[in-house]
Enzyme design. Structure first.
Site, PDB file in Angstrom:
ATOM      1  N   SER A  14       8.793 -18.145  12.080  1.00 34.83           N
ATOM      2  CA  SER A  14       9.678 -17.454  13.020  1.00 34.83           C
ATOM      3  C   SER A  14       9.790 -15.960  12.724  1.00 34.83           C
ATOM      4  CB  SER A  14      11.081 -18.067  12.996  1.00 34.83           C
ATOM      5  OG  SER A  14      11.010 -19.441  13.265  1.00 34.83           O
ATOM      6  N   ARG A  52      -4.157 -46.730   1.891  1.00 32.55           N
ATOM      7  CA  ARG A  52      -4.120 -45.578   1.010  1.00 32.55           C
ATOM      8  C   ARG A  52      -4.007 -46.045  -0.443  1.00 32.55           C
ATOM      9  NH1 ARG A  52       2.092 -43.390   1.645  1.00 32.55           N
ATOM     10  NH2 ARG A  52       1.443 -41.913   0.051  1.00 32.55           N
ATOM     11  N   ASP A  99      20.635  -7.997  -5.352  1.00 34.21           N
ATOM     12  CA  ASP A  99      19.934  -8.999  -6.161  1.00 34.21           C
ATOM     13  C   ASP A  99      20.473 -10.354  -5.750  1.00 34.21           C
ATOM     14  OD1 ASP A  99      18.798 -10.598  -8.294  1.00 34.21           O
ATOM     15  OD2 ASP A  99      18.559  -8.744  -9.422  1.00 34.21           O
ATOM     16  N   LYS A 140      11.467 -26.260  18.452  1.00 32.25           N
ATOM     17  CA  LYS A 140      11.002 -25.140  17.637  1.00 32.25           C
ATOM     18  C   LYS A 140       9.609 -24.698  18.092  1.00 32.25           C
ATOM     19  CE  LYS A 140      12.873 -24.105  14.207  1.00 32.25           C
ATOM     20  NZ  LYS A 140      13.841 -23.696  13.217  1.00 32.25           N
ATOM     21  N   TRP A 198       3.755 -41.197  -6.141  1.00 32.25           N
ATOM     22  CA  TRP A 198       4.842 -40.210  -6.270  1.00 32.25           C
ATOM     23  C   TRP A 198       6.161 -40.824  -5.819  1.00 32.25           C
ATOM     24  CZ3 TRP A 198       8.144 -37.337  -2.937  1.00 32.25           C
ATOM     25  CH2 TRP A 198       7.999 -37.620  -1.571  1.00 32.25           C
ATOM     26  N   HIS A 234      -0.854 -35.939  -8.769  1.00 35.16           N
ATOM     27  CA  HIS A 234      -1.175 -34.996  -7.691  1.00 35.16           C
ATOM     28  C   HIS A 234       0.029 -34.837  -6.759  1.00 35.16           C
ATOM     29  CE1 HIS A 234      -3.013 -33.314  -4.066  1.00 35.16           C
ATOM     30  NE2 HIS A 234      -2.554 -34.346  -3.399  1.00 35.16           N
ATOM     31  N   GLU A 237      13.942 -34.552   1.757  1.00 41.72           N
ATOM     32  CA  GLU A 237      12.998 -33.803   0.937  1.00 41.72           C
ATOM     33  C   GLU A 237      11.811 -33.287   1.772  1.00 41.72           C
ATOM     34  OE1 GLU A 237      12.771 -32.641  -2.040  1.00 41.72           O
ATOM     35  OE2 GLU A 237      10.629 -32.207  -2.165  1.00 41.72           O
ATOM     36  N   HIS A 258      12.571 -45.198   8.067  1.00 37.18           N
ATOM     37  CA  HIS A 258      11.296 -45.299   8.795  1.00 37.18           C
ATOM     38  C   HIS A 258      10.116 -45.360   7.832  1.00 37.18           C
ATOM     39  CE1 HIS A 258      11.203 -40.603   9.243  1.00 37.18           C
ATOM     40  NE2 HIS A 258      10.671 -40.956   8.103  1.00 37.18           N
ATOM     41  N   HIS A 259      10.367 -45.102   6.557  1.00 35.63           N
ATOM     42  CA  HIS A 259       9.312 -45.299   5.558  1.00 35.63           C
ATOM     43  C   HIS A 259       9.260 -46.747   5.089  1.00 35.63           C
ATOM     44  CE1 HIS A 259       8.642 -40.951   5.024  1.00 35.63           C
ATOM     45  NE2 HIS A 259       9.929 -40.859   5.296  1.00 35.63           N
ATOM     46  N   TYR A 297      11.851 -32.458   4.750  1.00 37.47           N
ATOM     47  CA  TYR A 297      12.318 -31.309   5.530  1.00 37.47           C
ATOM     48  C   TYR A 297      12.606 -30.108   4.650  1.00 37.47           C
ATOM     49  CZ  TYR A 297      11.764 -33.727   9.754  1.00 37.47           C
ATOM     50  OH  TYR A 297      11.165 -34.365  10.794  1.00 37.47           O
ATOM     51  N   HIS A 330      13.359 -38.481   2.656  1.00 38.49           N
ATOM     52  CA  HIS A 330      13.153 -37.886   3.958  1.00 38.49           C
ATOM     53  C   HIS A 330      13.746 -36.482   4.068  1.00 38.49           C
ATOM     54  CE1 HIS A 330      11.523 -37.601   7.856  1.00 38.49           C
ATOM     55  NE2 HIS A 330      12.598 -36.885   8.103  1.00 38.49           N
ATOM     56  N   SER A 345      16.783 -27.562 -11.912  1.00 38.38           N
ATOM     57  CA  SER A 345      16.248 -26.279 -11.490  1.00 38.38           C
ATOM     58  C   SER A 345      16.444 -26.074  -9.982  1.00 38.38           C
ATOM     59  CB  SER A 345      14.765 -26.215 -11.861  1.00 38.38           C
ATOM     60  OG  SER A 345      14.124 -25.219 -11.130  1.00 38.38           O
ATOM     61  N   SER A 346      16.098 -27.093  -9.195  1.00 38.66           N
ATOM     62  CA  SER A 346      16.236 -26.948  -7.738  1.00 38.66           C
ATOM     63  C   SER A 346      17.679 -26.750  -7.326  1.00 38.66           C
ATOM     64  CB  SER A 346      15.732 -28.192  -7.008  1.00 38.66           C
ATOM     65  OG  SER A 346      14.383 -28.358  -7.211  1.00 38.66           O
ATOM     66  N   THR A 391      12.410 -30.749  16.660  1.00 35.36           N
ATOM     67  CA  THR A 391      11.155 -30.228  16.130  1.00 35.36           C
ATOM     68  C   THR A 391      10.316 -29.667  17.273  1.00 35.36           C
ATOM     69  OG1 THR A 391      11.281 -32.048  14.549  1.00 35.36           O
ATOM     70  CG2 THR A 391       9.250 -30.778  14.585  1.00 35.36           C
TER      71      THR A 391
HETATM   72  C1  HEM Z   1       8.158 -34.871  14.261  1.00 36.28           C
HETATM   73  C2  HEM Z   1       8.719 -35.121  13.146  1.00 36.28           C
HETATM   74  C3  HEM Z   1       8.276 -36.237  12.204  1.00 36.28           C
HETATM   75  C4  HEM Z   1       8.296 -37.574  12.424  1.00 36.28           C
HETATM   76  C5  HEM Z   1       8.744 -38.272  13.698  1.00 36.28           C
HETATM   77  C6  HEM Z   1       7.820 -38.193  11.212  1.00 36.28           C
HETATM   78  C7  HEM Z   1       7.699 -39.558  11.020  1.00 36.28           C
HETATM   79  C8  HEM Z   1       7.231 -40.146   9.866  1.00 36.28           C
HETATM   80  C9  HEM Z   1       7.202 -41.556   9.622  1.00 36.28           C
HETATM   81  C10 HEM Z   1       7.672 -42.616  10.593  1.00 36.28           C
HETATM   82  C11 HEM Z   1       6.660 -41.762   8.391  1.00 36.28           C
HETATM   83  C12 HEM Z   1       6.464 -43.078   7.680  1.00 36.28           C
HETATM   84  C13 HEM Z   1       5.068 -43.523   7.832  1.00 36.28           C
HETATM   85  C14 HEM Z   1       4.816 -44.768   7.081  1.00 36.28           C
HETATM   86  O1  HEM Z   1       4.865 -44.741   5.830  1.00 36.28           O
HETATM   87  O2  HEM Z   1       4.554 -45.781   7.743  1.00 36.28           O
HETATM   88  C15 HEM Z   1       6.365 -40.488   7.839  1.00 36.28           C
HETATM   89  C16 HEM Z   1       5.796 -40.285   6.587  1.00 36.28           C
HETATM   90  C17 HEM Z   1       5.756 -39.072   5.949  1.00 36.28           C
HETATM   91  N1  HEM Z   1       6.126 -37.877   6.518  1.00 36.28           N
HETATM   92 FE1  HEM Z   1       6.749 -37.573   8.434  1.00 36.28          FE
HETATM   93  N2  HEM Z   1       7.519 -37.260  10.302  1.00 36.28           N
HETATM   94  C18 HEM Z   1       7.793 -36.043  10.863  1.00 36.28           C
HETATM   95  C19 HEM Z   1       7.662 -34.829  10.258  1.00 36.28           C
HETATM   96  C20 HEM Z   1       7.357 -34.659   8.917  1.00 36.28           C
HETATM   97  C21 HEM Z   1       7.470 -33.427   8.222  1.00 36.28           C
HETATM   98  C22 HEM Z   1       7.967 -32.133   8.828  1.00 36.28           C
HETATM   99  C23 HEM Z   1       7.067 -33.646   6.947  1.00 36.28           C
HETATM  100  C24 HEM Z   1       6.972 -32.715   5.761  1.00 36.28           C
HETATM  101  C25 HEM Z   1       6.793 -31.463   5.826  1.00 36.28           C
HETATM  102  C26 HEM Z   1       6.706 -35.030   6.842  1.00 36.28           C
HETATM  103  C27 HEM Z   1       6.249 -35.605   5.684  1.00 36.28           C
HETATM  104  C28 HEM Z   1       5.988 -36.919   5.530  1.00 36.28           C
HETATM  105  C29 HEM Z   1       5.526 -37.512   4.305  1.00 36.28           C
HETATM  106  C30 HEM Z   1       5.282 -36.790   2.966  1.00 36.28           C
HETATM  107  C31 HEM Z   1       5.344 -38.863   4.564  1.00 36.28           C
HETATM  108  C32 HEM Z   1       4.755 -39.914   3.663  1.00 36.28           C
HETATM  109  C33 HEM Z   1       5.564 -40.323   2.557  1.00 36.28           C
HETATM  110  C34 HEM Z   1       4.839 -41.349   1.723  1.00 36.28           C
HETATM  111  O3  HEM Z   1       4.802 -42.519   2.125  1.00 36.28           O
HETATM  112  O4  HEM Z   1       4.301 -41.007   0.642  1.00 36.28           O
HETATM  113  N3  HEM Z   1       6.896 -35.616   8.065  1.00 36.28           N
HETATM  114  N4  HEM Z   1       6.722 -39.516   8.761  1.00 36.28           N
HETATM  115 CU   LIG Z   2      10.472 -39.508   6.702  1.00 35.20          CU
END
Ligand code: HEM
Ligand SMILES: [Cu+2]
Ligand SMILES: [Cu+2]
Lengths: 385, 539
Positions: free
Chosen positions: B278, B460, B115, B341, B151, B86, B265, B312-313, B267, B263, B179-180, B338
């Protein structure tokens, strides 16, 4: 003045205020609220809880201001109300302002967060040390100051998981043997793993530490009150990741000392009993073997011995389990490195090993008729790998 | 550079010299051999829609299993395959290809190019995707099943302890990566070289700006992903020990490399959505975008910062405290641009003359719900608190707010906004509004309570849970099913437009819409801007 009145007079604004308030109320419900982070049982967990609440309120306020302004605009600046669009498109002053204010808020947040973090990572000067080892799918605890170590496994019966029996209150949260700790002592946990990465998480101690195979992480807790604290593995570690809970039974120092004495006495007794044990009958072996198999092996090889194709081999009808007995014993005692098959020689007693191997060689139509005795296990163990 | 410029225009022109009157091959060969940016855009979008529903049906399996405590429908091993595939399908198959599809359609029209600069590569970069996903999805039917390590495929679960689907997975990821990268290169070259005369950098629509920054991010990090999957492959099959402590490696190093890709990614998956919002907000507020320059700067600083927040992950992996502090501060910092914006969007609405057609509704929902995701991101940045949030449903809530109500809602808003231009007919506003409200309500039923079960302690990636989480999970699952059903409405709306059912759209489509794409007729002719348009001053 009139504008402010409008703010409160407006239905949408009320709904919004109500929403923020209710979000706050849910989260602020006294400790023990079912839907908020626990306040926990250590000084640090209280601090973490407070950080969580403060940042949560900050977020609520930011949200309320931003969304409040936005909805205000949505209500008043709509074409349907005859609004004509202004044409301004930027202001350096405002941009600087709304960059600077968040920075200040963040700095204010970062200071207490840093302090707490530094305290959390200081595991020095501990009073006692526990080595916590994760493996698929159980925890092992070793008391470094005492000759005590044991595995801790999920105790929820299979029947409840498969919906064949009513689920009890502690469904998936209870183990056969909890970790026992004293109150009021600084306890250092060394966390590691045997196979994949696990994560030892007890919310009440605000501890979540990854158990990395081949590396040792450190963390600590000083628990204020006796009680039973529950947690769970928090890193995907394979098929039964959801089934390896953690239970910590915290006792007063006196009760803890008593528990230690009891444990040591019990272990001595069990050792003596096993040494004195002679030949076991087939019935004894099969009965004990089935219990051990179902609790320790069936998670991978399945209760009918059929395995999971592609992941865990079948034992039913397998060459090893029907023919080559020494190889079978060797496999169970020493495992197979770099696979999920662990070395059970250190995990089980000789009687249990003899029983489980006997069981595998006679169950599910593997009718070899072989019996494996304690002496054979001991011989294989002392022969080594 | 200017030489390249004229060359690519020339080659595009000679190639199409004989089909100037929208003459094109029909049927299979039209789509298989096409080098037309609009055709390729359509292919990307339809493929992504298919993947959205593939990934979505896996989500339905997950939510069905989690509807009640106990194991009802699937076994834990299959459950893990579902969460893993998924995630992979949604990230690499749904969100990313949609953005490339939108870029294919809109970027040339927005900058006045005939084009994409590299049309043949464009064709190839699309057709790699169905190959990649066929390979990935085929593992579901193999003995032992699909990848099941999440994933994020942390080693050694994905190496020593995985089955042979790993090899297929690695190959599929390589194809997606190629591809990307090709898609990103194409977009960069197009924007650098094919802008119409007078289309200066600071006149580019923000969608173009966000995409060019995204494209650089892609080129920077997809090779890192390719590297890490290759290391997984060699660790598993060729005896290396990058991530194996017994051989002198380190499993945590996997996570550093993965998140150095991961990370940026995330963004990559949001910046183009920022661009879409926008475009939409000013159009429906009938007022120029507030703070154009600061939007560009904010996007660039987000992109830069996204390279120094990855760990931070990994706060629970046992990093030195100095590293934890560093990553806490940088992560908090990324919230600032952020925020800028979001503030700019609100300021754009302020004192506008708004109307609320479906694209605007989704854009407003985006702003609110994405901000909620950003705020929970801020909470996650507080390291001591993250110890409690990490790997719980709180994180699941966070990233679904930013990805579903962020990226996906941004995409849906964009589709409603541009589909009249693509098909020449207006979508049904009644169905659109219905789709919006159904989605809005169900998506919040689905993801909002996840914050609370996470805080209450539900990890999770588990197929079964303790009884105290039962009520919430049932509620969440109902929200999930409703959200799934609501998206069928979306398909209906889209296919009505494709079948030309609906009012005829004007060239401008929206009263407040501005930009080159609204100057060509609707539907946009097969070839646009064969001769470069004239650019008025101002953006
Ligand atoms: C204000 C901006 C953001 C901050 C401060 C932030 C912060 C964080 C932090 C600290 C985590 C880690 C959480 C953990 O696993 O303990 C996280 C996870 C995640 N964030 Fe953000 N984030 C922000 C914006 C975004 C945006 C814009 C996206 C995507 C469009 C995003 C997608 C994700 C994803 C996919 C995960 C989980 C990844 C995983 O463990 O599978 N975040 N974020
Ligand atoms: Cu991140
Ligand atoms: Cu686990």
């Amino acid at each position: 003045m009139k504008r402010y009145w409008l703010l409160l007079n407006n239905k949408c604004n009320w709904i919004f205020i109500l929403l923020v308030w209710s979000a706050g109320a849910i989260a602020n419900a006294p400790a023990g609220s079912a839907y908020n982070m626990t306040r926990g049982a250590t000084e640090l967990s209280h601090k973490v809880y407070n950080l969580h609440m403060v940042i949560f309120y900050i977020c609520c306020v930011i949200g309320a201001i931003v969304f409040g302004l936005m909805f205000w605009s949505i209500i008043h600046h709509r074409k349907a109300k005859g609004a004509t669009p202004a044409q301004f498109h930027g202001s350096l002053k405002i941009e600087i302002l709304w960059t600077a204010i968040p920075v200040l808020i963040l700095i204010a947040m970062a200071i207490p967060a840093s302090k707490t973090l530094i305290a959390m990572e200081d595991a020095s000067k501990a009073d006692m040390t526990i080595l916590v080892t994760g493996s698929q799918w159980k925890w092992h605890y070793k008391y470094m100051e005492y000759p005590i170590e044991f595995y801790s496994l999920l105790s929820t019966p299979r029947d409840q998981i498969e919906n064949n029996a009513a689920k009890d209150d502690l469904y998936l949260r209870d183990v056969d043997k909890p970790l026992v700790l004293p109150t009021g002592k600084k306890i250092r946990f060394l966390v590691t793993a045997d196979d994949v990465i696990h994560s030892w998480w007890v919310p009440d101690f605000a501890i979540k530490k990854d158990a990395n195979p081949g590396f040792i992480n450190e963390t600590w807790a000083k628990i204020e009150n006796p009680g039973i604290y529950r947690g769970q593995c928090a890193e995907l570690c394979g098929k039964d990741h959801g089934f390896m809970p953690i239970v910590v039974d915290v006792k007063t120092p006196e009760a803890f000392d008593q528990w230690v004495a009891e444990q040591i006495a019990e272990q001595e007794k069990a050792k003596a009993a096993e040494a004195a044990r002679g030949l076991m009958t087939k019935e004894e072996l099969m009965e004990l073997g089935k219990t051990i198999y179902d609790t320790r092996c069936a998670v991978c090889h399945q209760s009918g011995g059929e395995g999971l194709p592609g992941a865990f081999p079948a034992l039913k009808g397998s060459v090893i389990a029907t023919k080559d007995k020494p190889a079978h014993i060797h496999m169970v005692l020493f495992g197979k490195p770099a696979t999920a098959m662990q070395a059970f020689g250190k995990q089980l007693t000789a009687a249990e090993l003899a029983a489980v191997i006997t069981y595998e060689r006679n169950a599910w139509g593997n009718d070899t008729g072989d019996l494996v005795q304690i002496s054979e296990i001991n011989a294989a163990l002392s022969a080594g790998e | 550079m200017s030489q390249e410029h004229s060359q690519s225009i020339e080659s595009a022109n000679t190639h199409h010299a004989d089909d100037a009157h929208d003459h094109k091959p029909q049927g299979f060969s039209r789509w298989f051999y096409t080098t037309n940016h609009k055709d390729i855009g359509t292919l990307y979008l339809l493929f992504a829609l298919l993947m959205l529903f593939t990934g979505g049906s896996m989500a339905m399996v997950i939510r069905a299993e989690l509807f009640q405590p106990g194991l009802q429908f699937v076994d834990p091993h299959f459950f893990n395959q579902m969460t893993t595939v998924h995630g992979l399908v949604m990230v690499f198959g749904a969100i990313m290809p949609t953005f490339v599809g939108l870029a294919n359609w809109m970027v040339p029209m927005m900058i006045g190019a005939p084009d994409m600069a590299l049309p043949r590569m464009n064709n190839w970069s699309f057709w790699l995707l169905p190959c990649a996903f066929t390979i990935l999805l085929s593992t579901l039917f193999m003995e032992g099943g699909a990848p099941a390590a999440g994933w994020t495929f942390y080693a050694p679960l994905s190496t020593t302890y995985s089955n042979d689907s790993t090899a297929f997975f690695v190959f599929a990821v390589h194809l997606m990566g190629i591809s990307s990268i090709m898609g990103a290169m194409n977009i960069i070259v197009t924007i650098f070289n094919l802008r119409a005369p007078g289309m200066t950098w600071m006149k580019l629509p923000l969608f173009v700006w966000t995409w060019i920054i995204t494209a650089f991010l892609l080129i920077a990090v997809m090779p890192v992903l390719a590297g890490v999957v290759t290391m997984v492959l060699t660790d598993k099959y060729f005896g290396t020990s990058f991530f194996n402590a017994a051989g002198g490696g380190d499993p945590v190093m996997f996570q550093h490399i993965f998140w150095f890709f991961g990370h940026p990614e995330v963004y990559i998956m949001i910046l183009p959505a920022f661009g879409i919002i926008s475009s939409i907000v000013p159009a429906f507020a009938r007022k120029p975008l507030f703070g154009y320059e600061s939007m560009v700067i904010a996007t660039a600083s987000i992109a830069f910062l996204s390279f120094i927040v990855w760990a931070h992950h990994m706060f629970t992996t046992g990093m030195p405290v100095a590293a934890e502090l560093f990553f806490m501060y940088t992560t908090m910092l990324i919230a600032v641009p952020t925020g800028v914006k979001v503030f700019n969007w609100v300021a754009t609405m302020w004192r506008g003359a708004m109307t609320f057609e479906t694209p605007m509704m989704f854009a407003i929902a985006f702003i609110v719900l994405f901000t909620i995701g950003g705020l929970s991101g801020l909470m996650l940045a507080i390291t001591p608190a993250d110890f409690q949030y990490q790997d719980t449903y709180f994180v699941v809530a966070h990233f679904h707010y930013v990805l579903v109500t962020g990226a996906l809602f941004g995409i849906i808003a964009g589709v409603y906004f541009w589909i009249p231009k693509w098909t020449g007919v207006m979508y049904s506003e009644r169905l659109g509004q219905c789709h919006f409200w159904c989605s809005l309500i169900s998506v919040n039923m689905l993801f909002f309570p996840m914050h609370f079960v996470g805080l209450a302690g539900m990890p999770r990636r588990i197929p079964d849970y303790a009884l105290q989480f039962a009520d919430m999970n049932a509620f969440i699952s109902i929200g999930g099913f409703l959200f799934g059903l609501s998206q069928l409405l979306f398909v209906w709306v889209v296919f009505r437009c494709i079948r030309r059912k609906g009012e005829k759209a004007t060239a401008q489509v929206w009263e407040g819409a501005e930009g080159l794409e609204w100057q060509v007729p609707s539907p946009a002719p097969y070839h646009t801007f064969q001769t470069p348009p004239e650019i008025k001053s101002g953006h």
